[in-house]
Design a protein around this motif. Structure first.
Motif, mmCIF file in Angstrom:
data_model
loop_
_atom_site.group_PDB
_atom_site.id
_atom_site.type_symbol
_atom_site.label_atom_id
_atom_site.label_comp_id
_atom_site.label_asym_id
_atom_site.label_seq_id
_atom_site.Cartn_x
_atom_site.Cartn_y
_atom_site.Cartn_z
ATOM 1 N N ALA A 153 19.073 -27.753 -9.583
ATOM 2 C CA ALA A 153 19.878 -27.642 -10.794
ATOM 3 C C ALA A 153 19.555 -26.336 -11.508
ATOM 4 N N ARG A 154 20.544 -25.814 -12.184
ATOM 5 C CA ARG A 154 20.379 -24.611 -12.996
ATOM 6 C C ARG A 154 20.072 -25.051 -14.424
ATOM 7 N N PHE A 155 18.998 -24.503 -15.015
ATOM 8 C CA PHE A 155 18.588 -24.855 -16.366
ATOM 9 C C PHE A 155 18.997 -23.745 -17.325
ATOM 10 N N LEU A 156 19.639 -24.126 -18.444
ATOM 11 C CA LEU A 156 20.077 -23.171 -19.465
ATOM 12 C C LEU A 156 19.360 -23.473 -20.776
ATOM 13 N N GLY A 157 18.725 -22.467 -21.349
ATOM 14 C CA GLY A 157 18.052 -22.637 -22.633
ATOM 15 C C GLY A 157 16.700 -23.294 -22.541
ATOM 16 N N GLY A 158 16.173 -23.468 -21.346
ATOM 17 C CA GLY A 158 14.868 -24.075 -21.164
ATOM 18 C C GLY A 158 14.539 -24.193 -19.689
ATOM 19 N N THR A 159 13.390 -24.763 -19.402
ATOM 20 C CA THR A 159 12.930 -24.940 -18.029
ATOM 21 C C THR A 159 12.579 -26.402 -17.806
ATOM 22 N N PRO A 160 12.359 -26.819 -16.559
ATOM 23 C CA PRO A 160 11.947 -28.216 -16.333
ATOM 24 C C PRO A 160 10.677 -28.588 -17.108
ATOM 25 N N GLU A 161 9.806 -27.624 -17.350
ATOM 26 C CA GLU A 161 8.577 -27.889 -18.108
ATOM 27 C C GLU A 161 8.864 -28.210 -19.575
ATOM 28 N N ASP A 162 10.054 -27.845 -20.068
ATOM 29 C CA ASP A 162 10.427 -28.098 -21.462
ATOM 30 C C ASP A 162 10.999 -29.498 -21.676
ATOM 31 N N LEU A 163 11.174 -30.263 -20.614
ATOM 32 C CA LEU A 163 11.722 -31.622 -20.737
ATOM 33 C C LEU A 163 10.689 -32.540 -21.374
ATOM 34 N N VAL A 164 10.958 -32.972 -22.605
ATOM 35 C CA VAL A 164 10.083 -33.889 -23.331
ATOM 36 C C VAL A 164 10.935 -34.924 -24.040
ATOM 37 N N VAL A 165 10.330 -36.019 -24.419
ATOM 38 C CA VAL A 165 11.035 -37.073 -25.154
ATOM 39 C C VAL A 165 11.581 -36.486 -26.449
ATOM 40 N N GLY A 166 12.839 -36.755 -26.738
ATOM 41 C CA GLY A 166 13.472 -36.280 -27.960
ATOM 42 C C GLY A 166 14.316 -35.043 -27.774
ATOM 43 N N VAL A 167 14.192 -34.363 -26.637
ATOM 44 C CA VAL A 167 15.010 -33.179 -26.378
ATOM 45 C C VAL A 167 16.395 -33.630 -25.937
ATOM 46 N N GLU A 168 17.425 -33.095 -26.599
ATOM 47 C CA GLU A 168 18.794 -33.433 -26.233
ATOM 48 C C GLU A 168 19.250 -32.527 -25.104
ATOM 49 N N LEU A 169 19.901 -33.133 -24.116
ATOM 50 C CA LEU A 169 20.370 -32.395 -22.954
ATOM 51 C C LEU A 169 21.839 -32.664 -22.707
ATOM 52 N N GLU A 170 22.495 -31.679 -22.107
ATOM 53 C CA GLU A 170 23.847 -31.854 -21.594
ATOM 54 C C GLU A 170 23.715 -31.607 -20.096
ATOM 55 N N VAL A 171 24.067 -32.604 -19.285
ATOM 56 C CA VAL A 171 23.866 -32.505 -17.845
ATOM 57 C C VAL A 171 25.206 -32.644 -17.132
ATOM 58 N N GLU A 172 25.446 -31.733 -16.187
ATOM 59 C CA GLU A 172 26.645 -31.793 -15.359
ATOM 60 C C GLU A 172 26.213 -31.980 -13.916
ATOM 61 N N GLY A 173 27.008 -32.719 -13.176
ATOM 62 C CA GLY A 173 26.702 -32.920 -11.769
ATOM 63 C C GLY A 173 27.638 -33.933 -11.147
#
Length: 170
Positions: free
Chosen positions: A1-21
């Motif tokens: 997956a391509r990450f925009l505005g962050g990296t997989p390491e930035d995934l934490v509880v409370g972070v809002e994401l928009e995911v396409e797939g």
């Protein structure tokens, strides 16, 4: 997956994401794009601007500015005057003690007497205190309102908060 505005390491509880797939037959979404959405907003006077380190401080909170941070009314972090009134939108750092900025906007080059904070509640002490982005908030003299702007008692307000999920603004 391509990450925009962050990296997989930035995934934490409370972070809002928009995911396409593509939704696979087994019910799992195979993500092709993951975009970090700002779930926090801070409006305060800039302090401790460190352009070389890509950080500034708002209300004691370390704000991290990267090349993907949208800058408004300022050309670069080098040009940000210390004490300027700024608004930052972003999401919590992995350690919860900072903010990864998705947008930094200079509201006024002069300091302001107004501060604003919106984010996920990390902790609460019923009817008296909240913690948002590592900032302790004394609510003993606060007026409480719901999402429709109707008045609430302190007990009703705190009962409605789910730690780690509920977004509150102060």
């Amino acid at each position: 997956a391509r990450f925009l505005g962050g990296t997989p390491e930035d995934l934490v509880v409370g972070v809002e994401l928009e995911v396409e797939g593509v939704l696979r037959e087994d019910g799992v979404l195979a993500a092709s794009k993951v975009k970090f959405r700002p779930s926090a907003r801070v409006e305060a006077n800039a302090a401790a601007v460190d352009a070389a380190g890509g950080t500034l401080t708002l209300l004691g909170l370390a704000v991290h500015v990267t090349p993907s941070t949208e800058l408004r009314n300022v050309a670069s972090l080098d040009a940000l005057p210390e004490g300027a009134s700024v608004q930052v939108r972003g999401y919590s750092t992995r350690d919860g003690a900072g903010l990864n900025a998705t947008r930094l906007e200079v509201l006024d080059a002069s300091p302001s007497d107004r501060a604003f904070l919106r984010g996920v509640v990390a902790a609460k002490t019923p009817t008296s205190a909240l913690e948002i982005l590592g900032i302790a908030i004394d609510t003993s003299a606060a007026e409480f309102r719901d999402i429709a702007d109707a008045g609430l008692t302190a007990s009703a307000f705190f009962d409605a908060i789910v730690t780690g999920q509920t977004i509150v603004k102060v």
